[in-house]
Design an enzyme around this catalytic site. Structure first.
Site, PDB file in Angstrom:
ATOM      1  N   HIS A 290      28.248  14.030   9.628  1.00 51.70           N
ATOM      2  CA  HIS A 290      28.645  13.861   8.550  1.00 51.70           C
ATOM      3  C   HIS A 290      28.194  12.383   8.096  1.00 51.70           C
ATOM      4  CE1 HIS A 290      32.141  12.288   6.296  1.00 51.70           C
ATOM      5  NE2 HIS A 290      32.599  13.408   6.549  1.00 51.70           N
TER       6      HIS A 290
ATOM      7  N   ASP B 134      31.201  10.722  17.543  1.00 45.84           N
ATOM      8  CA  ASP B 134      31.969  11.012  16.369  1.00 45.84           C
ATOM      9  C   ASP B 134      32.940  12.029  16.642  1.00 45.84           C
ATOM     10  OD1 ASP B 134      33.381  11.759  14.035  1.00 45.84           O
ATOM     11  OD2 ASP B 134      31.509  12.135  12.980  1.00 45.84           O
TER      12      ASP B 134
ATOM     13  N   GLN C  90      35.960  15.905  14.518  1.00 43.02           N
ATOM     14  CA  GLN C  90      36.513  17.195  14.631  1.00 43.02           C
ATOM     15  C   GLN C  90      36.597  17.570  16.140  1.00 43.02           C
ATOM     16  OE1 GLN C  90      37.165  19.061  12.013  1.00 43.02           O
ATOM     17  NE2 GLN C  90      36.313  17.745  10.598  1.00 43.02           N
TER      18      GLN C  90
ATOM     19  N   LYS D 257      43.598  13.907  11.100  1.00 42.25           N
ATOM     20  CA  LYS D 257      42.918  15.145  11.538  1.00 42.25           C
ATOM     21  C   LYS D 257      43.905  15.595  12.720  1.00 42.25           C
ATOM     22  CE  LYS D 257      38.366  14.420   9.564  1.00 42.25           C
ATOM     23  NZ  LYS D 257      38.177  15.086   8.367  1.00 42.25           N
TER      24      LYS D 257
ATOM     25  N   CYS E  54      30.308  16.658   2.926  1.00 42.35           N
ATOM     26  CA  CYS E  54      29.721  15.224   3.331  1.00 42.35           C
ATOM     27  C   CYS E  54      28.762  15.405   4.150  1.00 42.35           C
ATOM     28  CB  CYS E  54      30.872  14.252   3.791  1.00 42.35           C
ATOM     29  SG  CYS E  54      32.173  14.016   2.592  1.00 42.35           S
TER      30      CYS E  54
HETATM   31  N1  PMP Z   1      33.092  12.803  10.900  1.00 42.15           N
HETATM   32  C1  PMP Z   1      33.262  14.065  10.691  1.00 42.15           C
HETATM   33  C2  PMP Z   1      32.669  15.217  11.820  1.00 42.15           C
HETATM   34  C3  PMP Z   1      34.096  14.373   9.993  1.00 42.15           C
HETATM   35  O1  PMP Z   1      34.667  15.740   9.667  1.00 42.15           O
HETATM   36  C4  PMP Z   1      34.859  13.455   9.011  1.00 42.15           C
HETATM   37  C5  PMP Z   1      35.750  13.903   7.977  1.00 42.15           C
HETATM   38  N2  PMP Z   1      35.551  15.048   7.301  1.00 42.15           N
HETATM   39  C6  PMP Z   1      34.438  12.311   9.285  1.00 42.15           C
HETATM   40  C7  PMP Z   1      33.691  11.831  10.079  1.00 42.15           C
HETATM   41  C8  PMP Z   1      35.120  10.993   8.400  1.00 42.15           C
HETATM   42  O2  PMP Z   1      36.426  10.828   8.624  1.00 42.15           O
HETATM   43  P1  PMP Z   1      37.427  10.025   7.587  1.00 42.15           P
HETATM   44  O3  PMP Z   1      37.229  10.618   6.321  1.00 42.15           O
HETATM   45  O4  PMP Z   1      38.845  10.192   8.187  1.00 42.15           O
HETATM   46  O5  PMP Z   1      37.014   8.689   8.056  1.00 42.15           O
END
Ligand code: PMP
Length: 416
Positions: free
Chosen positions: A133, A210, A213, A236, A374
């Protein structure tokens, strides 16, 4: 593999009744009952989390760690008890290793700054993967530009798995940290984190995971994974926005400089010199989102009561069922077909732009995500500008998937 037996889902986890715990899921979208398939972006909150946050605002709110009056002491106890809940959730032995952040993005930036500026120098390397991401790419890229280090990328295969041989080759005496996602938010691939950590540790390289997910969808055991940092977002895991978690090994956290300076993170301040508080306070400058932290604690207890293993199993059944049904549609391609996959399906249908697909599904009451999620490098890898993504959680049913599939079929008809 044979067709999915619908009974398997209801016997193992009664998603239909779980759905009733979530007030928003009885809403409608475009006059159709809402089918929410965007939990990968943000999960919904069960009533008890919403009630807990309301209760805090109505009966417990005061600033924490500072007041000597009852209300402040109560708020501090409620907030700090969430640290223990998170430690239990992740199987962390030392609660001081649990840091509250604003979310995954904030936590990764924290490590990129605090670890990066303490340990990374010109000529060093940082290893990430092609399926990250943006929040696990950009902070490292910024760090590299600032100090003169280089970003190294683990490639991914056509089915969306990490190339583990290439990973092994990328690790060298110049590698200062590996930062990799537990689960891809686009491809759904569950990465072999334990194996990756063991390989990095054999060369004394720390690993950041990270878990945005990961933690919501499976039992995470930090002591088993042995990673150095693990990160996830409250919103999440059925909690509120504005709160996230950074787990970090004491050994690293103690040697890292603070990320932000301000109240609550100091031991003493004079104009000549400031000394810092012990962890976790050292990384929690300023008034935190107290209500959100308390809501997160409630959300974690809710998920634990249902059981993360059962949630994971349920999502696997949904994913298999959806994949079988979707791939029967002519011209539909699923991006990410690794055997070890979480509840995320990214797809494209020939002749239909993913954004049009998202809009048409919304007309049918089906909420999915369309775009690059993203993760533009993943789009570049699969040579598509965008995908439509359905992501599943504990409250999704086989009927939700049936609605998705029939809506995709209708959308395809409109464009053919
Ligand atoms: N890493 C991953 C794998 C994600 O899916 C996301 C959210 N889509 C993020 C980071 C970022 O999370 P946040 O917007 O809650 O900071």
């Amino acid at each position: 593999m044979g067709k999915i037996d619908r009974e398997v889902v209801t016997v193992d986890l009664d998603a239909e009744s779980i759905k009733k715990d979530f007030p928003i899921l009885s809403n409608s979208e475009n006059n159709k009952s809402l089918v929410y398939l965007d939990s990968g972006a943000s999960a919904q909150m069960p009533r008890l989390v919403i009630d807990r946050i309301n209760h805090y605002h109505q009966h417990e709110h005061a600033n924490i760690h500072r007041g000597v009056y009852d209300l402040s002491e109560q708020a501090t106890i409620s907030y700090e008890s969430v640290r223990s809940t998170v430690a239990r959730f992740l199987n962390v032995a030392d609660t001081s290793e649990v840091i509250f952040t604003k979310g995954t993005t904030h936590a990764i930036n924290l490590v990129a700054h605090a670890f990066g500026r303490t340990f990374v120098r010109a000529g060093d390397e940082i290893v990430i993967s092609h399926m990250e991401h943006h929040s696990n790419i950009v902070p490292w890229q910024q760090l590299c530009e600032e100090v003169g280090a280089t970003l190294k990328i683990i490639p991914i295969s056509d089915i969306g798995e990490l190339d583990m041989e290439a990973y092994g080759r990328l690790l060298s005496e110049r590698t200062k940290i590996v930062a990799v996602t537990h689960v891809s938010n686009v491809l759904g691939t569950i990465n072999p984190i334990k194996e990756m950590v063991a390989l990095a540790h054999s060369k004394d390289i720390p690993v950041l995971v990270d878990g945005a997910q990961g933690a919501p969808h499976m039992k995470v055991d930090i002591q088993d994974l042995d990673c150095d940092f693990y990160i996830f977002s409250g919103h999440k895991v059925c909690g509120p926005t504005g709160i996230g978690i950074l787990y970090g090994k004491r050994n690293w956290l103690e040697r890292m400089n603070p990320y932000e300076g301000g109240g609550d993170m100091i031991l003493s301040v004079t104009f000549e010199k400031t000394t810092y508080a012990e962890i976790p306070a050292k990384f929690e400058a300023g008034t935190p989102p107290i209500a959100s932290a308390i809501g997160l604690g409630e959300a974690i207890k809710y998920l634990e009561a249902i059981g993360l293993e059962r949630i994971e199993k349920h999502e696997k059944v949904l994913t298999r069922y959806a994949t079988e049904a979707l791939t029967e549609i002519n011209g539909l391609t699923v991006y990410g077909t690794a055997p070890n996959k979480a509840g995320v399906i990214s797809f494209g249908v020939k002749g239909v732009h993913p954004h049009d697909m998202g809009t048409l599904l919304s007309d049918d009451g089906v909420a999915v995500r369309a775009g690059h999620h993203c993760a533009q490098p993943v789009m570049q890898r699969f040579k598509v500008p965008a995908t439509t993504r359905a992501s599943f959680y504990l409250y999704n049913t086989l009927e939700d998937i049936d609605r998705l599939v029939s809506s995709v079929r209708n959308a395809k008809k409109i464009f053919s």
